[in-house]
Design an enzyme around this catalytic site. Structure first.
Site, short mmCIF file in Angstrom:
data_model
loop_
_atom_site.label_atom_id
_atom_site.label_comp_id
_atom_site.label_asym_id
_atom_site.label_seq_id
_atom_site.Cartn_x
_atom_site.Cartn_y
_atom_site.Cartn_z
N TYR A 92 8.99 -20.99 -26.75
CA TYR A 92 9.27 -22.27 -27.42
C TYR A 92 8.35 -22.45 -28.63
O TYR A 92 8.80 -22.80 -29.73
CB TYR A 92 9.07 -23.40 -26.41
CG TYR A 92 9.50 -24.77 -26.87
CD1 TYR A 92 10.83 -25.16 -26.77
CD2 TYR A 92 8.58 -25.69 -27.38
CE1 TYR A 92 11.23 -26.43 -27.17
CE2 TYR A 92 8.98 -26.94 -27.80
CZ TYR A 92 10.31 -27.32 -27.68
OH TYR A 92 10.70 -28.58 -28.08
N SER A 135 9.13 -29.36 -33.64
CA SER A 135 8.36 -29.97 -32.54
C SER A 135 6.90 -30.00 -32.97
O SER A 135 6.49 -29.24 -33.86
CB SER A 135 8.51 -29.11 -31.28
OG SER A 135 7.60 -29.49 -30.29
P1 NAD Z 1 18.20 -32.25 -24.29
O1 NAD Z 1 18.11 -31.24 -23.20
O2 NAD Z 1 18.39 -33.69 -23.96
O3 NAD Z 1 19.36 -31.84 -25.31
C1 NAD Z 1 19.55 -30.52 -25.73
C2 NAD Z 1 20.93 -30.39 -26.34
O4 NAD Z 1 21.12 -29.02 -26.72
C3 NAD Z 1 22.06 -30.73 -25.36
O5 NAD Z 1 23.11 -31.36 -26.04
C4 NAD Z 1 22.50 -29.35 -24.86
O6 NAD Z 1 23.83 -29.32 -24.37
C5 NAD Z 1 22.35 -28.55 -26.15
N1 NAD Z 1 22.29 -27.12 -25.92
C6 NAD Z 1 21.43 -26.41 -25.16
N2 NAD Z 1 21.75 -25.10 -25.19
C7 NAD Z 1 22.82 -24.99 -26.02
C8 NAD Z 1 23.63 -23.91 -26.45
N3 NAD Z 1 23.39 -22.65 -26.06
N4 NAD Z 1 24.66 -24.17 -27.27
C9 NAD Z 1 24.94 -25.44 -27.67
N5 NAD Z 1 24.22 -26.51 -27.29
C10 NAD Z 1 23.18 -26.27 -26.47
O7 NAD Z 1 16.87 -32.00 -25.15
P2 NAD Z 1 16.14 -32.90 -26.27
O8 NAD Z 1 14.82 -33.27 -25.74
O9 NAD Z 1 17.04 -33.95 -26.81
O10 NAD Z 1 15.88 -31.78 -27.36
C11 NAD Z 1 16.54 -31.74 -28.61
C12 NAD Z 1 15.68 -30.97 -29.59
O11 NAD Z 1 14.46 -31.67 -29.79
C13 NAD Z 1 15.30 -29.55 -29.12
O12 NAD Z 1 15.33 -28.67 -30.21
C14 NAD Z 1 13.88 -29.74 -28.64
O13 NAD Z 1 13.14 -28.55 -28.69
C15 NAD Z 1 13.38 -30.78 -29.62
N6 NAD Z 1 12.18 -31.51 -29.18
C16 NAD Z 1 12.23 -32.29 -28.05
C17 NAD Z 1 11.09 -32.98 -27.67
C18 NAD Z 1 11.05 -33.87 -26.47
O14 NAD Z 1 9.95 -34.34 -26.10
N7 NAD Z 1 12.17 -34.15 -25.82
C19 NAD Z 1 9.93 -32.88 -28.44
C20 NAD Z 1 9.93 -32.07 -29.57
C21 NAD Z 1 11.08 -31.40 -29.94
#
Ligand code: NAD
Length: 261
Positions: free
Chosen positions: A156, A143
């Site tokens: 985080y 991130s």
């Molecule tokens: P999201 O909530 O849409 O998806 C998260 C996924 O992780 C889902 O499929 C959920 O079921 C799974 N998950 C959560 N806990 C779990 C567990 N204990 N076991 C198995 N699966 C689990 O979130 P997102 O925004 O798509 O995030 C995905 C990644 O991208 C994360 O690592 C997040 O930190 C990173 N990220 C997101 C953003 C953003 O702006 N959305 C920015 C930077 C980084």
């Protein structure tokens, strides 16, 4: 179809960025092991749609990324059921916001387990399989918060900084094994994880969701636009390509300029 014949695990791929990455890798011909939480019928619909759209094998494993033995089981299942695990995308992640003094200890443990330790456990299980075929790609979804801090995101930010450190160590350790390890550092992507933060702020600040979206972007990103899961998927495909053979240990930003200022 540059990834034809390869198997990829994408953790947390039932939603958001992980789902976008899984589609992008499948479009290049990789067989996919999906993972993440959700209703069984919804996950099965995702699995069937992905397989039909891209003409590849798609399986699902419900490993809870807080549990090391379930992660090891998923890695073994991907290799055994789909063959030759060569791509691992550590994407599963959760968020919790509070000041350090108010941060519940069990929330700290959960964020560190899902966002950091799961990547270690998956890499530990996958690397011997990649070494045996002499080719591997590990992509860790970090991130902008792996590079800079924000208030109220202690667990985080600590986890994402840790992911970048882990990525660098793997890049160094695996430099001459045909295996690369890189981190992708997105800024804001409009997914369920961010939507929850928007909804919470809209409620506490008495603003509309659209107003909070504009505020989120303006506070952090010179470019006032969300990145999309498809764009993160495209960066992941690049990191898995032969063109990126010597890219390793890197933290690649896709953040609308967030970390440039
Ligand atoms: P999201 O909530 O849409 O998806 C998260 C996924 O992780 C889902 O499929 C959920 O079921 C799974 N998950 C959560 N806990 C779990 C567990 N204990 N076991 C198995 N699966 C689990 O979130 P997102 O925004 O798509 O995030 C995905 C990644 O991208 C994360 O690592 C997040 O930190 C990173 N990220 C997101 C953003 C953003 O702006 N959305 C920015 C930077 C980084």
């Amino acid at each position: 179809m540059s990834l034809h014949g390869k198997t990829a695990i994408v953790t947390g791929s039932t939603s958001g960025i992980g789902l976008g990455i899984a589609h992008a890798l499948a479009a290049e011909g990789a067989a996919i092991m999906l993972n993440g939480f959700g209703e069984a019928a919804d996950i099965e619909a995702i699995r069937q749609d992905m397989a039909a759209r891209h003409g590849v094998q798609v399986r699902y494993h419900g490993a809870d990324m807080r549990r090391a033995h379930e992660i090891a089981d998923m890695v073994a299942a991907a290799d055994g059921e789909l063959g030759c695990l060569q791509i691992l995308v550590n994407n599963a992640g959760i968020q919790f916001t509070a000041s350090i003094e108010d941060f519940p200890a069990e929330r700290w443990d959960a964020v560190l387990a899902v966002n950091l330790s799961s990547a270690f456990h998956a890499m530990r299980a996958a690397i011997p399989r990649m070494k045996s075929s002499g080719w591997g790609r590990i992509v860790n979804i970090a991130s902008a918060h792996g590079l800079v801090a924000s208030a109220n995101k202690a667990a985080y930010v600590a986890a994402k900084h840790g992911v970048i450190g882990l990525t660098k160590v793997a890049g160094v350790e695996l430099a001459n094994d045909g295996i690369t390890c890189n981190a992708i550092c997105p800024g804001w992507v409009l997914t369920p994880l961010v939507q929850k933060q928007i909804d919470a702020r809209a409620q506490t600040e008495g603003r509309t969701g659209a107003e909070v979206e504009c505020a989120l972007l303006a506070e952090k990103q010179p470019m006032l636009a969300f990145s999309t899961p498809e764009q993160i998927g495209a960066m992941c495909v690049y990191l898995c390509s032969e063109g990126a053979r010597t890219v390793t240990g890197a933290a690649m930003s896709i953040d609308g300029g967030w970390t440039a200022v």
